[in-house]
Motif scaffolding. Structure first.
Motif, PDB file in Angstrom:
ATOM      1  N   ALA A  76       6.414  -8.764  -6.644  1.00  0.00           N
ATOM      2  CA  ALA A  76       7.201  -8.105  -6.116  1.00  0.00           C
ATOM      3  C   ALA A  76       7.904  -8.471  -4.558  1.00  0.00           C
ATOM      4  CB  ALA A  76       6.492  -7.094  -5.965  1.00  0.00           C
ATOM      5  N   HIS A  77       7.305  -9.608  -4.129  1.00  0.00           N
ATOM      6  CA  HIS A  77       7.943 -10.061  -2.648  1.00  0.00           C
ATOM      7  C   HIS A  77       9.242 -10.012  -2.948  1.00  0.00           C
ATOM      8  CE1 HIS A  77       6.473 -13.935  -2.450  1.00  0.00           C
ATOM      9  NE2 HIS A  77       5.240 -13.336  -3.003  1.00  0.00           N
ATOM     10  N   ASN A 134      11.636  -7.164  -3.872  1.00  0.00           N
ATOM     11  CA  ASN A 134      12.402  -6.239  -3.268  1.00  0.00           C
ATOM     12  C   ASN A 134      12.285  -6.402  -1.965  1.00  0.00           C
ATOM     13  OD1 ASN A 134      10.996  -4.901  -5.513  1.00  0.00           O
ATOM     14  ND2 ASN A 134       9.155  -4.223  -4.867  1.00  0.00           N
ATOM     15  N   PHE A 135      12.801  -7.778  -1.624  1.00  0.00           N
ATOM     16  CA  PHE A 135      12.590  -8.716  -0.514  1.00  0.00           C
ATOM     17  C   PHE A 135      14.078  -9.605   0.089  1.00  0.00           C
ATOM     18  CE2 PHE A 135       8.646  -6.736   0.001  1.00  0.00           C
ATOM     19  CZ  PHE A 135       8.689  -5.929   1.015  1.00  0.00           C
ATOM     20  N   HIS A 176      13.592  -5.797   3.466  1.00  0.00           N
ATOM     21  CA  HIS A 176      13.777  -4.956   2.546  1.00  0.00           C
ATOM     22  C   HIS A 176      15.273  -4.261   1.830  1.00  0.00           C
ATOM     23  CE1 HIS A 176      12.765  -1.224  -0.198  1.00  0.00           C
ATOM     24  NE2 HIS A 176      11.383  -2.105  -0.899  1.00  0.00           N
ATOM     25  N   ASN A 210      15.100  -1.408   2.614  1.00  0.00           N
ATOM     26  CA  ASN A 210      16.003  -0.220   3.399  1.00  0.00           C
ATOM     27  C   ASN A 210      15.999  -0.872   5.009  1.00  0.00           C
ATOM     28  OD1 ASN A 210      13.047  -0.894   4.332  1.00  0.00           O
ATOM     29  ND2 ASN A 210      11.669   0.476   3.345  1.00  0.00           N
ATOM     30  N   LEU A 259      13.590  -2.398   6.692  1.00  0.00           N
ATOM     31  CA  LEU A 259      12.207  -3.312   7.247  1.00  0.00           C
ATOM     32  C   LEU A 259      11.957  -4.507   7.135  1.00  0.00           C
ATOM     33  CD1 LEU A 259      11.579  -0.188   7.649  1.00  0.00           C
ATOM     34  CD2 LEU A 259       9.467  -0.434   6.502  1.00  0.00           C
ATOM     35  N   VAL A 309       9.405  -8.147   7.337  1.00  0.00           N
ATOM     36  CA  VAL A 309       7.673  -7.987   7.352  1.00  0.00           C
ATOM     37  C   VAL A 309       7.527  -9.949   7.762  1.00  0.00           C
ATOM     38  CG1 VAL A 309       5.580  -8.585   5.711  1.00  0.00           C
ATOM     39  CG2 VAL A 309       7.440  -6.999   4.991  1.00  0.00           C
ATOM     40  N   ARG A 363       7.093  10.433  10.642  1.00  0.00           N
ATOM     41  CA  ARG A 363       8.222  10.473   9.866  1.00  0.00           C
ATOM     42  C   ARG A 363       9.279   9.560  11.248  1.00  0.00           C
ATOM     43  NH1 ARG A 363      11.120  14.327   5.944  1.00  0.00           N
ATOM     44  NH2 ARG A 363      13.073  13.906   7.456  1.00  0.00           N
ATOM     45  N   LYS A 414       8.057   7.749  13.748  1.00  0.00           N
ATOM     46  CA  LYS A 414       7.450   6.766  14.688  1.00  0.00           C
ATOM     47  C   LYS A 414       7.511   7.087  16.094  1.00  0.00           C
ATOM     48  CE  LYS A 414       8.271   5.015   9.501  1.00  0.00           C
ATOM     49  NZ  LYS A 414       8.334   6.140   9.217  1.00  0.00           N
ATOM     50  N   LEU A 439       5.365  -1.902  13.217  1.00  0.00           N
ATOM     51  CA  LEU A 439       5.339  -0.265  12.072  1.00  0.00           C
ATOM     52  C   LEU A 439       3.276  -0.536  11.884  1.00  0.00           C
ATOM     53  CD1 LEU A 439       7.602   0.667  10.073  1.00  0.00           C
ATOM     54  CD2 LEU A 439       7.607   1.036  12.883  1.00  0.00           C
ATOM     55  N   ILE A 451       5.055  -5.607  10.129  1.00  0.00           N
ATOM     56  CA  ILE A 451       5.939  -4.966   9.704  1.00  0.00           C
ATOM     57  C   ILE A 451       6.898  -4.349  10.546  1.00  0.00           C
ATOM     58  CG2 ILE A 451       6.713  -3.314   7.935  1.00  0.00           C
ATOM     59  CD1 ILE A 451       4.106  -3.505   6.682  1.00  0.00           C
ATOM     60  N   MET A 484      10.641  -2.460  12.164  1.00  0.00           N
ATOM     61  CA  MET A 484      11.567  -1.918  11.315  1.00  0.00           C
ATOM     62  C   MET A 484      12.868  -2.328  13.330  1.00  0.00           C
ATOM     63  SD  MET A 484      12.578   1.863  10.763  1.00  0.00           S
ATOM     64  CE  MET A 484      11.190   2.916  12.322  1.00  0.00           C
ATOM     65  N   HIS A 542      10.460   3.141   5.922  1.00  0.00           N
ATOM     66  CA  HIS A 542      11.289   3.843   7.074  1.00  0.00           C
ATOM     67  C   HIS A 542      11.401   5.440   7.387  1.00  0.00           C
ATOM     68  CE1 HIS A 542      13.391   3.439   3.244  1.00  0.00           C
ATOM     69  NE2 HIS A 542      13.969   4.176   3.696  1.00  0.00           N
ATOM     70  N   ARG A 543      11.377   6.085   5.557  1.00  0.00           N
ATOM     71  CA  ARG A 543      11.648   7.305   5.966  1.00  0.00           C
ATOM     72  C   ARG A 543      10.063   8.466   5.564  1.00  0.00           C
ATOM     73  NH1 ARG A 543      11.259   9.070   0.491  1.00  0.00           N
ATOM     74  NH2 ARG A 543      11.511   7.533  -0.543  1.00  0.00           N
ATOM     75  N   ARG A 544       9.070   7.199   5.399  1.00  0.00           N
ATOM     76  CA  ARG A 544       7.696   8.936   5.495  1.00  0.00           C
ATOM     77  C   ARG A 544       7.431   8.257   6.403  1.00  0.00           C
ATOM     78  NH1 ARG A 544       5.182  10.126  -0.193  1.00  0.00           N
ATOM     79  NH2 ARG A 544       4.340  11.524   1.637  1.00  0.00           N
ATOM     80  N   SER A 545       5.516   8.716   6.838  1.00  0.00           N
ATOM     81  CA  SER A 545       4.852   8.552   8.426  1.00  0.00           C
ATOM     82  C   SER A 545       4.077   7.501   7.154  1.00  0.00           C
ATOM     83  CB  SER A 545       3.909  10.060   7.549  1.00  0.00           C
ATOM     84  OG  SER A 545       4.446  10.500   8.857  1.00  0.00           O
ATOM     85  N   PRO A 546       3.292   6.933   8.793  1.00  0.00           N
ATOM     86  CA  PRO A 546       2.862   5.591   8.014  1.00  0.00           C
ATOM     87  C   PRO A 546       1.591   6.357   7.552  1.00  0.00           C
ATOM     88  CG  PRO A 546       3.782   4.957  10.742  1.00  0.00           C
ATOM     89  CD  PRO A 546       4.238   6.451  10.140  1.00  0.00           C
ATOM     90  N   HIS A 601       0.993  -4.151  -8.322  1.00  0.00           N
ATOM     91  CA  HIS A 601       1.619  -5.535  -7.267  1.00  0.00           C
ATOM     92  C   HIS A 601       0.114  -5.834  -6.441  1.00  0.00           C
ATOM     93  CE1 HIS A 601       4.388  -4.159  -4.788  1.00  0.00           C
ATOM     94  NE2 HIS A 601       5.154  -3.024  -5.714  1.00  0.00           N
ATOM     95  N   LEU A 611       1.610  -5.892  -0.733  1.00  0.00           N
ATOM     96  CA  LEU A 611       1.361  -7.093   0.161  1.00  0.00           C
ATOM     97  C   LEU A 611      -0.683  -6.378   0.508  1.00  0.00           C
ATOM     98  CD1 LEU A 611       4.169  -6.676   2.909  1.00  0.00           C
ATOM     99  CD2 LEU A 611       3.694  -8.745   0.960  1.00  0.00           C
ATOM    100  N   GLU A 617       1.836  -8.896 -11.460  1.00  0.00           N
ATOM    101  CA  GLU A 617       2.682  -8.364 -11.183  1.00  0.00           C
ATOM    102  C   GLU A 617       3.382  -6.986 -11.893  1.00  0.00           C
ATOM    103  OE1 GLU A 617       4.087  -9.130  -8.511  1.00  0.00           O
ATOM    104  OE2 GLU A 617       3.571 -10.888  -7.720  1.00  0.00           O
TER     105      GLU A 617
END
Lengths: 184, 498
Positions: free
Chosen positions: A27-28, A31-32, A53, A55, A57, A59, A95, A97, A130, A155, A157, B422-426, B465, B468, B484
């Motif tokens: 996945a890493h 997705n990245f 990523h 979006n 972000l 890592v 949201r 942050k 984050l 992580i 941003m 990026h768009r939801r609360s942590p 997965h 992380l 995976e």
């Protein structure tokens, strides 16, 4: 929708043999996009990765060529208490942050101590912090066992401008492989 | 004179009635001020002089305005002719189909001022009959009178032009609204004095909108001033008018809802168009989304203004929606057409025979407003079933299958996945994996099929997965290896009704 179609839908669940690669991409990787920074802080082989990523972000973690991962001595402590406040204390919330710390490219994220050495891990990009990987505090061995996934450091941003700036100094995966393979 | 009307008039106190007509109120406004209600308003109405002739003009008052053409109270609204025709035109222009209607009326706020003015006059002249300070509690409101007066006319016009069958057609719960908006050019200048008055004692800055046309604001202002103060700023009885109100008629249909379930067989079609600030992103730019594939067929049928697509949850673009399909609803705004169930079946067939065949629908039907609640509920607390193709970093064993299938009602802690962080609360969200069932794939030793049922809101890819290690436990941690996810399908979205 008739019964035949329903039946086909059930069959559709089963992948064909040719659809299964021998090894599923992690996945890493899917997705990245992977980037690398060599000799961070001017220290030789303080190599770090920065996974970006879609979006935006990022890592941050230790690249396979990092001295701490290549040395035979065990990693004993991962300590986020660097800088004025512990990196683990200020938590981003909501949201938007709120309360996230903004760190600079060369700000330290944590201190990694092995039996005989200490390493400072840095951000490599300016952005809001984050999240730090609190599992490393209780289980530092994760860092050497799974540096590319569960052993990530933090992580961040970044703003789009910060990313544009950082991108220039970072290496792509290909460039990284070339540089570090040649040296070895 | 109509018998019903005559009877009603003769039953009224003659002196106030005479006065009302003489200061220029129309016969219907006179009835409003004398609290007459009901069907009598829709009768054909004799002009004021005719009534005065009937009940006697009393002592020849010098200022007799009863022959003026435009009522000084309703500004000619209740005297309007051709309302039925105007409504008919509006409906024909839009081409609406409907089986009943509700009537909405808007009148200029100056009519309130004129009512108050007439009331002040009547209180002075006939203190016995008109006692209250505020006329609103005693008289029949203009809006109500408009409905009694013109409702039957509109009904008759619609029935005559075969828009409607006979029977109960005016119904305040109808989803088809006919609106009558009466406007008068002088309205805002006539009520200007009110905002000047209230401007003094209120620190709040009043915008021209509130002081202007808002009926409620004018009503509040009028309620706050005494009759004496009112009389100082506005003539009582109300002054004469040259021109009557103008009528603008329009009509609209409440949103109607078409519900059903959709299936998505493609990993490159998204549920709804993916836009960031108007720009279309990703594959959506070349390929229609499920929402558009469905909407493009259903929407034209209703000849509506626009439509909105709402689904009970969503799947990623690379996740197929199989099995039960996912409930959705299409909110269709201002539909001109009334649909029948067999027509919806045809539309369903049309979508399903699209040659690409990536998106299908089933169970299309029209529904009422209550589907909203059901959908939102289902989004939040229903169970979802998935099938994933999972890869392990070592060959799969029978023991792995036992481990997973023995984990019932497993609670996992899920940190907001990186891909949506990026768009939801942590946050750390606890989620339940209700059950898991494994199926071997004979083509490969490291892959297997994982069927699982989760609580709504679980990120399934991350559960496989591990994201992380941020979703824990995850399939990898349960089996003590790396796991995976190669691909994912939604197989069941449980929801009653839909």
């Amino acid at each position: 929708m008739d019964d035949k179609e329903e039946e086909n839908a059930v069959l559709a669940l089963y992948p064909r043999a040719h659809e299964l690669p021998p090894r599923a991409p992690p996945a890493h990787e899917t997705n990245f996009t992977h980037y690398f920074a060599l000799d961070v802080g001017g220290k030789e082989f303080h190599d770090q990765y920065l996974y970006r990523h879609g979006n935006g972000l990022c890592v941050v973690g230790l690249a396979p060529s990092h001295l701490a991962l290549r040395s035979p001595s065990k990693i004993k402590i991962v300590d986020y208490d660097v800088g004025k406040k512990s990196r683990a204390d200020m938590k981003a919330s909501g949201r938007r942050k709120k309360d996230a710390q903004v760190l600079e490219e060369n700000s330290s994220l944590c201190k990694v101590s092995s039996e005989d050495a200490e390493f400072l891990v840095r951000c490599c990009i300016r952005g809001q912090l984050l999240e730090v990987n609190e599992r490393l505090t209780s289980d530092p061995s994760l860092l050497s066992r799974k540096p590319a996934s569960q052993g990530y450091i933090a992580i961040l941003m970044p703003k789009p401008e910060a990313w544009k700036k950082a991108e220039k100094s970072l290496l792509t995966r290909e460039q990284y492989k070339q540089q570090r393979m040649q040296q070895e | 004179m109509e018998a019903l009307f005559r009877e009603a008039l003769l039953a009224l106190p003659q002196a106030p009635l005479r006065d009302l007509l003489r200061v220029g109120a129309c016969s219907l406004c006179a009835m409003r001020f004398l609290s007459v209600r009901g069907r009598v308003y829709s009768q054909s109405v004799p002009a004021s002089p005719a009534i005065l002739a009937e009940i006697g003009n009393g002592d020849g008052l010098e200022s007799d305005r009863s022959s003026a053409s435009c009522c000084t109270v309703c500004q000619g609204i209740l005297q309007s002719a051709g309302v039925g025709l105007a409504v008919l035109e509006a409906i024909q222009k839009e081409g609406h189909e409907f089986c009943d209607f509700s009537l909405e009326v808007t009148v200029p706020s100056a009519t309130l001022v004129r009512e108050r003015s007439l009331w002040c006059y009547l209180r002075k002249e006939h203190p016995e009959d008109f006692k209250a300070e505020d006329p609103n509690e005693c008289i029949v409101s203009l809006k109500e009178a408009v409905k009694w007066t013109f409702g039957p006319q509109i009904e008759a016009a619609l029935v005559k032009n075969s828009f409607l069958g006979m029977g109960k057609v005016m119904d305040k719960n109808s989803n088809f609204h006919i609106s009558l908006v009466f406007k008068h050019a002088n309205s805002s200048s006539e009520i200007q004095f009110l905002s000047d008055l209230s401007g003094g004692d209120s620190k709040r800055k009043r915008g021209p909108v509130e002081a202007g046309e808002s009926i409620a604001a004018v009503q509040r202002s009028l309620a706050s001033i005494s009759s004496d103060a009112f009389a100082r700023h506005y003539p009582c009885p109300p002054p004469q008018l040259d021109t009557p109100c103008e009528l603008v008629s329009s009509c609209r249909k409440d949103a109607i809802f078409v519900v059903g379930r959709y299936l998505k067989y493609s990993r490159s079609i998204s549920q709804s168009p993916w836009t960031i600030q108007e720009d279309r992103i990703g594959d959506g730019s070349v390929q229609a989304s499920a929402c558009e594939i469905i909407g493009d067929v259903i929407f034209p049928h209703f000849k509506a203004d626009s439509y909105k697509f709402h689904a009970a949850g969503r799947e990623d673009i690379d996740v197929r929606m199989l099995g039960s399909g996912r409930p959705f609803l299409l909110e269709i705004l201002n539909a001109r057409t009334c649909s029948k169930q067999e027509e919806l079946l045809k539309l369903e067939h049309a979508i399903n025979s699209n040659k690409d065949g990536w998106v299908k629908v089933k169970g299309l039907k029209e529904a009422g407003n209550e589907v909203w609640t059901i959908m939102r509920q289902g989004e939040a607390d229903k169970q979802k079933e998935y099938t994933a193709v999972v890869w392990l970093s070592r060959p799969v064993t029978e023991a792995d299958f036992t481990t997973l299938s023995n984990s019932k009602e497993l609670e996992i802690q899920q940190k907001t996945p990186v891909r949506v962080l990026h768009r939801r609360s942590p946050l750390v969200r606890p989620r339940i994996i209700h059950w898991m069932r494994c199926e071997a794939l004979h083509d490969s030793s490291c892959y297997f099929l994982l069927h699982l049922c989760t609580q709504a809101g679980t990120y399934v890819k991350e559960f496989v997965h591990g994201d992380l290690g941020r979703t824990y436990p995850n399939v990898g941690s349960l089996l003590d290896c790396d796991a995976e996810i190669l691909c994912l399908d939604v197989t069941n979205v449980k929801m009653d009704f839909l």
